[in-house]
Design a protein around this motif. Structure first.
Motif, short mmCIF file in Angstrom:
data_model
loop_
_atom_site.label_atom_id
_atom_site.label_comp_id
_atom_site.label_asym_id
_atom_site.label_seq_id
_atom_site.Cartn_x
_atom_site.Cartn_y
_atom_site.Cartn_z
N ASP A 175 0.88 -1.07 -0.01
CA ASP A 175 0.17 -0.08 0.17
C ASP A 175 0.99 1.23 -0.17
OD1 ASP A 175 0.70 0.12 2.76
OD2 ASP A 175 -0.88 -0.37 3.70
N GLU A 176 0.12 2.23 -0.08
CA GLU A 176 0.96 3.56 -0.13
C GLU A 176 1.82 3.83 0.99
OE1 GLU A 176 2.56 6.70 -2.15
OE2 GLU A 176 0.85 5.50 -3.12
N ALA A 177 1.34 3.50 2.26
CA ALA A 177 2.34 3.71 3.33
C ALA A 177 3.59 2.95 3.54
CB ALA A 177 1.30 3.32 4.49
N HIS A 178 3.62 2.06 2.79
CA HIS A 178 4.68 1.13 2.75
C HIS A 178 5.57 1.31 1.47
CE1 HIS A 178 2.24 -0.67 5.67
NE2 HIS A 178 3.21 -1.15 6.53
N ARG A 179 5.23 2.13 0.73
CA ARG A 179 6.09 2.78 -0.64
C ARG A 179 7.08 3.37 -0.05
NH1 ARG A 179 3.67 5.28 -6.19
NH2 ARG A 179 5.91 5.66 -7.02
N ALA A 180 8.50 3.07 -0.60
CA ALA A 180 9.66 4.03 -0.51
C ALA A 180 9.42 5.06 -1.29
CB ALA A 180 10.94 3.21 -0.37
N THR A 181 10.05 6.39 -0.69
CA THR A 181 10.07 7.40 -1.79
C THR A 181 11.27 7.51 -2.55
OG1 THR A 181 8.79 8.86 -0.03
CG2 THR A 181 10.29 9.90 -1.58
N THR A 182 11.17 7.43 -3.92
CA THR A 182 12.33 7.86 -4.83
C THR A 182 12.15 8.92 -5.59
OG1 THR A 182 10.99 6.57 -6.48
CG2 THR A 182 12.17 5.09 -5.07
N THR A 183 13.31 9.35 -6.08
CA THR A 183 13.52 10.66 -6.52
C THR A 183 13.06 10.79 -8.17
OG1 THR A 183 15.71 10.44 -6.80
CG2 THR A 183 15.12 11.63 -4.96
N PHE A 189 8.80 -0.96 -2.54
CA PHE A 189 8.41 -1.09 -1.29
C PHE A 189 9.09 -1.62 -0.26
CE2 PHE A 189 4.73 -1.43 -4.53
CZ PHE A 189 3.70 -0.62 -3.76
N LEU A 190 9.09 -1.36 1.06
CA LEU A 190 9.83 -1.79 1.99
C LEU A 190 9.57 -3.00 2.30
CD1 LEU A 190 9.60 1.67 3.89
CD2 LEU A 190 11.72 0.65 2.53
N ASP A 191 10.30 -3.88 2.96
CA ASP A 191 9.95 -5.22 3.65
C ASP A 191 9.79 -4.82 5.06
OD1 ASP A 191 9.99 -7.67 4.52
OD2 ASP A 191 11.94 -8.08 4.51
N ALA A 192 8.50 -5.00 5.54
CA ALA A 192 8.11 -4.95 6.67
C ALA A 192 8.59 -5.69 7.95
CB ALA A 192 6.58 -4.78 6.90
N SER A 193 9.38 -6.85 7.44
CA SER A 193 9.93 -7.70 8.36
C SER A 193 11.18 -7.03 8.94
CB SER A 193 10.32 -8.95 7.88
OG SER A 193 11.47 -8.80 6.79
N GLY A 194 11.55 -6.23 8.51
CA GLY A 194 13.05 -5.25 8.77
C GLY A 194 14.07 -6.07 8.27
N ASN A 195 14.01 -6.91 7.30
CA ASN A 195 15.05 -7.96 6.78
C ASN A 195 15.66 -7.48 5.54
OD1 ASN A 195 15.04 -9.75 9.10
ND2 ASN A 195 13.33 -10.86 8.02
N GLY A 196 15.29 -6.35 5.12
CA GLY A 196 15.91 -5.74 3.80
C GLY A 196 15.42 -6.23 2.56
N ASN A 197 14.38 -6.92 2.44
CA ASN A 197 14.12 -7.50 1.16
C ASN A 197 13.02 -6.60 0.61
OD1 ASN A 197 15.10 -10.27 1.82
ND2 ASN A 197 13.63 -10.26 3.35
N SER A 198 13.74 -5.53 0.22
CA SER A 198 12.75 -4.47 -0.45
C SER A 198 12.49 -4.80 -1.93
CB SER A 198 13.34 -3.03 -0.62
OG SER A 198 13.62 -2.51 0.81
N LEU A 199 11.34 -4.39 -2.42
CA LEU A 199 10.91 -4.72 -3.75
C LEU A 199 11.15 -3.38 -4.50
CD1 LEU A 199 7.46 -6.38 -2.85
CD2 LEU A 199 9.50 -7.68 -3.70
N HIS A 200 11.29 -3.65 -5.74
CA HIS A 200 11.28 -2.53 -6.90
C HIS A 200 10.37 -3.18 -8.00
CE1 HIS A 200 15.08 -4.47 -8.28
NE2 HIS A 200 14.59 -4.16 -9.53
N LEU A 201 9.90 -2.11 -8.81
CA LEU A 201 9.09 -2.26 -10.13
C LEU A 201 9.93 -2.55 -11.13
CD1 LEU A 201 6.03 -2.44 -10.57
CD2 LEU A 201 5.97 -0.46 -11.45
N ALA A 240 -3.18 -4.17 5.57
CA ALA A 240 -2.62 -3.16 4.31
C ALA A 240 -4.01 -2.24 4.42
CB ALA A 240 -2.51 -4.06 3.36
N ASP A 241 -3.62 -1.04 3.79
CA ASP A 241 -4.71 -0.07 3.67
C ASP A 241 -5.09 0.19 2.20
OD1 ASP A 241 -4.91 0.74 6.43
OD2 ASP A 241 -3.22 2.20 6.06
N GLY A 242 -4.52 -0.72 1.10
CA GLY A 242 -4.69 -0.57 -0.22
C GLY A 242 -4.07 -1.91 -0.75
N ALA A 243 -3.70 -1.92 -1.89
CA ALA A 243 -3.17 -2.84 -2.53
C ALA A 243 -2.41 -2.40 -4.11
CB ALA A 243 -4.28 -4.08 -2.98
#
Length: 615
Positions: free
Chosen positions: A364-372, A378-390, A416-419
């Motif tokens: 959801d939008e709350a877990h999307r990392a800001t990119t320039t 998207f961040l990995d909410a486990s804290g283990n660094g498995n961030s996703l990118h499109l 999640a507040d969205g999808a």
């Protein structure tokens, strides 16, 4: 962001008159030996004063510049002003001595009292050649360094801690509200050398919350409201801000107007990023400045633009252009939570991040990392660094929104507040999310190689679109580990083979959920659901107890499941994991169509009460 509905932090209200003397008076405070700035009650709220571009005042109206600093000097105790930051473009013409004289007269008002500390930095109008990076200038020829040298700040304020080697960038530490804060003031064209220096400052003070100021970071889009990164700001975000969790607030000027954004850093935490510059307004801004209230009692930052110059004009004598205040808003901020455990994977405090979670993607939008650059991460909410990118597949044409978007419609279960909404297919191409999954190394298999998960619970919350068709969407992947079965079997020295992905939660040609997995004893039987419906949210749970794997859909055990021994799960660390696509013989293919809200991988056999279905 919410509108400001109260003014509790404006203690005592606004003054109706003020002195505009050119002498450097010290307000109502003493010039005692304060160690970190003004004495502020540790339980009280406090205010940060922000002075944006003063170049027009230094050139045409020095009295408006002086009105700003004099108001701070006269009211810092009443208003709780703990620190002041100047955002650069102190003057309009760097080679005009009179402008520096007027600027010095204004800033000397603050220098006369150790309890009114400030930071300052050069803007493009403050240097002799604005095209040069800070480390390319001839330091002896720069008037800024003569009028605002390190020795000046060090002699006046014990908050001052030092500058970089050029003297253009500096940092202060002030104390207010029971905490110490670090202010990092960076040159308008910070070189790599300066960024390295800034990082060293942060490294020396790893526990201090940081306010970063510079002259150029955000710009304002054509609508006059939307904040966008400048090239210099993008560099600072990517090289310094997003990876240093301490930085929670930034200010810049340079671009005319006002705008803000709340960015998500690499730890999933908020960074409030503000651009404010009134020089294009009446009389170069008519004395308008920014005040930021730190309201610990209500866990928010309160912003308000305010003109001391206009405040000194009797209300009945003000003209329509004499604007007293504007742009009032508040940003929620739990200071205790935001300022704790810096740089330690703060996203892992999500309620769904239960014991044993190896990866947890909330799309959801709350877990999307800001990119320039607008890329989706998207961040990995486990804290283990498995961030996703499109990533794109099969060269999709047209706007990204035709193929991928974020909805704000939550599923009936989960957190999640969205999808994430995927709308591509193999004919027209599309997008999927992927990660190299640095945290999904698991334990050691019998081969001695990492990548073995003895037991697990893998959950997904998904919905197929109303227009799902077998022709366009068959054998598409919801969750996928890209290397083929043969490769993973060879890696773990297991006797099995096949071209399918070694792990995959897919949608079959008959619109069934399929689970393909490779285990310590080889490739076992797949698991299959019934034919599922379009436009309906499903919770899928895949549970392996070390002996077999079973599939549950909306809490119901499916019929074709748990057949044959399957000892855990085998993967190859360092190989991609993806959401929204399948693969064959190690190559991505068969794009998913539908919505994915959450996917969670846990190393335990979760009790039903722990499933996302029950949240």
């Amino acid at each position: 962001m919410k509108c400001l509905s109260r003014n509790a932090w404006w203690r005592g209200g606004l003054p109706i008159a003020m002195s505009l003397m050119l002498s450097a008076c010290g307000g109502d405070g003493s010039s005692g030996n304060s160690t970190t700035g003004p004495v502020v009650d540790s339980d009280a709220n406090f205010t940060l004063a922000v002075i944006p571009d003063t170049q027009k005042y230094a050139r045409y109206s020095p009295e408006r510049f002086l009105a700003q600093t004099q108001w701070i000097a006269d009211n810092y105790r009443q208003e709780g002003v703990a620190f002041t930051v100047h955002l650069g473009d102190v003057v309009d013409q760097a080679d005009e001595p009179s402008e520096w004289t007027y600027a010095r007269q204004a800033m000397q008002v603050l220098e006369a009292n150790a309890d009114t500390p400030y930071s300052v930095l050069p803007g493009n109008h403050d240097v002799m050649d604005s095209s040069q990076w800070d480390n390319e200038r001839s330091l002896a020829s720069e008037p800024y360094l003569n009028h605002f040298p390190a020795s000046l700040q060090a002699g006046n304020f014990t908050t001052f801690q030092g500058t970089d080697s050029t003297g253009f960038s500096s940092y202060h530490i002030f104390s207010a509200g029971g905490r110490e804060y670090l202010v990092l003031a960076l040159d308008w064209r910070s070189s790599e050398q300066t960024v390295t220096w800034a990082q060293s400052v942060l490294d020396q003070h790893p526990d201090l919350p940081v306010i970063l100021t510079t002259h150029q970071l955000l710009n304002i889009a054509g609508d006059g409201e939307t904040a966008i990164f400048t090239d210099h700001g993008a560099m600072l975000w990517d090289r310094l801000i997003r990876s240093n969790d301490q930085i929670f607030l930034t200010f810049n000027g340079h671009h005319h107007g006002e705008a803000m954004m709340v960015g998500k850093n690499d730890y999933g935490r908020d960074v409030v990023i503000v651009v404010v510059d009134y020089q294009s307004g009446f009389w170069g801004g008519n004395g308008m400045m920014q005040l930021v209230g730190f309201d610990a009692a209500n866990d928010e930052l309160d912003f308000r633009s305010f003109s001391p110059w206009v405040a000194a004009i009797p209300e009945g004598q003000r003209q329509p252009q004499d604007e007293l205040s504007r742009w009032e808003f508040s940003v929620p901020m739990d200071f205790d939570a935001r300022f704790s455990a810096f740089n330690q994977g703060a996203v892992d405090d999500e309620p769904g991040n239960i014991d044993g979670t190896q990866a947890y993607w909330i799309l959801d939008e709350a877990h999307r990392a800001t990119t320039t650059n607008g890329n989706v991460e998207f961040l990995d909410a486990s804290g283990n660094g498995n961030s996703l990118h499109l990533a794109s597949f099969n060269d999709p044409q047209g706007d990204l929104s035709n193929y991928f978007s974020l909805t704000n419609e939550p599923a009936p279960f989960g957190y999640a507040d969205g999808a994430a909404s995927f709308r591509g297919n193999n004919r027209v191409g599309g997008y999927y999310l992927t990660t190299e999954a640095p945290g999904l190394t698991f334990s050691t298999s019998e081969s001695g190689n990492a990548g073995y998960l003895p037991t697990y619970t893998i959950e997904a919350i998904v919905r197929l679109p109303e227009d799902w068709s077998s022709e366009d969407n068959k054998w598409s992947g919801i969750l996928n580990h890209r290397p083929q079965i043969s490769r993973v079997c060879d890696y773990h020295q297991v006797d099995c083979s096949g071209g399918d992905a070694s792990l995959g939660l897919n949608v079959s040609s008959l619109k069934e959920f399929q689970w393909v997995s490779t285990s310590q004893n080889g490739k076992g039987p797949d698991n299959w659901s019934w034919e599922v419906m379009n436009g309906y949210w499903y919770h899928i749970a895949l549970i392996n107890d070390g002996e077999k794997v079973q599939m549950y859909v909306d809490g119901s055990l499916v019929m074709r499941t748990g057949v044959g021994e399957q000892q855990g799960l085998l993967v190859e660390p360092g190989q991609p994991w993806s959401i929204g696509i399948n693969s064959w013989e190690g190559e991505p293919g068969n794009l998913f169509a539908g919505d994915v809200a959450e996917i969670r991988i846990n190393r335990r056999v979760l009790d039903r009460s722990e499933w996302l279905l029950n949240r």
